[in-house]
Write a protein that holds these residues in place. Structure first.
Motif, mmCIF file in Angstrom:
data_model
loop_
_atom_site.group_PDB
_atom_site.id
_atom_site.type_symbol
_atom_site.label_atom_id
_atom_site.label_comp_id
_atom_site.label_asym_id
_atom_site.label_seq_id
_atom_site.Cartn_x
_atom_site.Cartn_y
_atom_site.Cartn_z
ATOM 1 N N MET A 59 0.818 -1.212 0.000
ATOM 2 C CA MET A 59 0.000 0.000 0.000
ATOM 3 C C MET A 59 0.855 1.266 0.000
ATOM 4 O O MET A 59 0.384 2.335 -0.380
ATOM 5 C CB MET A 59 -0.918 0.024 1.228
ATOM 6 N N ASN A 60 2.106 1.148 0.403
ATOM 7 C CA ASN A 60 2.972 2.313 0.514
ATOM 8 C C ASN A 60 4.030 2.393 -0.584
ATOM 9 O O ASN A 60 4.893 3.274 -0.541
ATOM 10 C CB ASN A 60 3.637 2.333 1.889
ATOM 11 N N ILE A 61 3.981 1.515 -1.562
ATOM 12 C CA ILE A 61 4.898 1.570 -2.699
ATOM 13 C C ILE A 61 4.100 2.089 -3.892
ATOM 14 O O ILE A 61 3.112 1.466 -4.296
ATOM 15 C CB ILE A 61 5.510 0.181 -2.981
ATOM 16 N N PRO A 62 4.496 3.233 -4.467
ATOM 17 C CA PRO A 62 3.657 3.927 -5.449
ATOM 18 C C PRO A 62 3.130 3.078 -6.600
ATOM 19 O O PRO A 62 1.939 3.095 -6.879
ATOM 20 C CB PRO A 62 4.574 5.041 -5.959
ATOM 21 N N TYR A 63 3.950 2.356 -7.316
ATOM 22 C CA TYR A 63 3.458 1.636 -8.489
ATOM 23 C C TYR A 63 2.810 0.301 -8.140
ATOM 24 O O TYR A 63 1.932 -0.177 -8.851
ATOM 25 C CB TYR A 63 4.585 1.425 -9.504
ATOM 26 N N ILE A 64 3.221 -0.291 -7.048
ATOM 27 C CA ILE A 64 2.650 -1.575 -6.640
ATOM 28 C C ILE A 64 1.268 -1.392 -6.029
ATOM 29 O O ILE A 64 0.431 -2.293 -6.078
ATOM 30 C CB ILE A 64 3.607 -2.303 -5.661
ATOM 31 N N GLN A 65 0.971 -0.207 -5.505
ATOM 32 C CA GLN A 65 -0.336 0.014 -4.894
ATOM 33 C C GLN A 65 -1.471 -0.140 -5.903
ATOM 34 O O GLN A 65 -2.621 -0.346 -5.523
ATOM 35 C CB GLN A 65 -0.399 1.363 -4.204
ATOM 36 N N TRP A 66 -1.173 -0.038 -7.201
ATOM 37 C CA TRP A 66 -2.211 -0.229 -8.210
ATOM 38 C C TRP A 66 -2.697 -1.671 -8.266
ATOM 39 O O TRP A 66 -3.796 -1.945 -8.735
ATOM 40 C CB TRP A 66 -1.715 0.232 -9.587
ATOM 41 N N ILE A 67 -1.896 -2.600 -7.794
ATOM 42 C CA ILE A 67 -2.325 -3.998 -7.703
ATOM 43 C C ILE A 67 -3.487 -4.110 -6.717
ATOM 44 O O ILE A 67 -4.407 -4.905 -6.915
ATOM 45 C CB ILE A 67 -1.145 -4.907 -7.273
ATOM 46 N N LEU A 68 -3.457 -3.300 -5.678
ATOM 47 C CA LEU A 68 -4.499 -3.331 -4.653
ATOM 48 C C LEU A 68 -5.690 -2.438 -4.984
ATOM 49 O O LEU A 68 -6.640 -2.381 -4.204
ATOM 50 C CB LEU A 68 -3.901 -2.903 -3.301
ATOM 51 N N TYR A 69 -5.661 -1.752 -6.119
ATOM 52 C CA TYR A 69 -6.717 -0.815 -6.492
ATOM 53 C C TYR A 69 -8.117 -1.447 -6.470
ATOM 54 O O TYR A 69 -9.038 -0.859 -5.904
ATOM 55 C CB TYR A 69 -6.405 -0.216 -7.861
ATOM 56 N N PRO A 70 -8.332 -2.648 -7.032
ATOM 57 C CA PRO A 70 -9.685 -3.233 -6.968
ATOM 58 C C PRO A 70 -10.172 -3.464 -5.537
ATOM 59 O O PRO A 70 -11.354 -3.288 -5.239
ATOM 60 C CB PRO A 70 -9.549 -4.566 -7.712
ATOM 61 N N PHE A 71 -9.274 -3.825 -4.649
ATOM 62 C CA PHE A 71 -9.657 -4.054 -3.255
ATOM 63 C C PHE A 71 -10.000 -2.739 -2.557
ATOM 64 O O PHE A 71 -10.891 -2.690 -1.713
ATOM 65 C CB PHE A 71 -8.543 -4.786 -2.502
ATOM 66 N N THR A 72 -9.286 -1.670 -2.932
ATOM 67 C CA THR A 72 -9.579 -0.365 -2.356
ATOM 68 C C THR A 72 -10.945 0.133 -2.824
ATOM 69 O O THR A 72 -11.730 0.664 -2.027
ATOM 70 C CB THR A 72 -8.481 0.640 -2.753
ATOM 71 N N ILE A 73 -11.237 -0.072 -4.104
ATOM 72 C CA ILE A 73 -12.560 0.300 -4.629
ATOM 73 C C ILE A 73 -13.643 -0.528 -3.930
ATOM 74 O O ILE A 73 -14.710 -0.012 -3.569
ATOM 75 C CB ILE A 73 -12.604 0.108 -6.158
#
Length: 158
Positions: A59-73
């Motif tokens: 969650m704190n690594i800028p480009y890797i956080q996009w992997i978690l984007y569906p879970f955040t939505i």
């Protein structure tokens, strides 16, 4: 006579076992160290703890956080849905729910004025309750499938 003797024997055995278990449990619990508690917790829920740690790092690594984007939505959707469900429980209604691409959201509800506090606080509390239910679902054999299917049906119906 035989039934009375069996019932007495069972009652006597249960009483003895109950008393010895209580003292054994108390002595075992008091003799455990923090290291033993941590070790037992890690054996029981080790995978979940590792996954949680990996997610917190990602969650704190800028480009890797996009992997978690569906879970955040998804968590935003749950949060806003909890506001809406609280409004329905309070005697109001949902006008619309909006989820934005920056992972923020809005729930437009109509609620009697004396119950607005309940609806306002329901977002975080409801999200925590849904998270608890999802963790409970993973404890059983059929739970993960039942849990994800119930979430999917709720999403489709809403």
């Amino acid at each position: 006579l035989k039934q009375d003797n069996i019932a007495t024997a069972i009652k006597t055995n249960n009483t003895n076992v109950g008393n010895s278990n209580t003292s054994t449990t108390n002595s075992t619990a008091s003799s455990k160290t923090w290291n033993q508690y941590i070790h037992e917790s890690f054996q029981r829920d080790g995978r979940l703890l590792i996954i949680t740690l990996v997610i917190l790092i990602c969650m704190n690594i800028p480009y890797i956080q996009w992997i978690l984007y569906p879970f955040t939505i998804f968590s935003t959707w749950i949060h806003e849905l909890c506001h809406g469900m609280a409004a329905i429980f309070a005697g109001g209604s949902i006008q619309k729910i909006l989820i934005f691409s920056d992972t923020s959201g809005l729930a437009y509800t109509v609620v009697p004025s004396q119950r607005k506090g309940f609806v306002i606080s329901a977002g975080y509390q409801g999200t925590a309750a849904v998270g608890c239910l999802l963790l409970l679902f993973r404890r059983t054999k059929r739970g993960p499938r039942a849990g994800t299917m119930s979430v999917a049906i709720t999403m489709i119906l809403r």
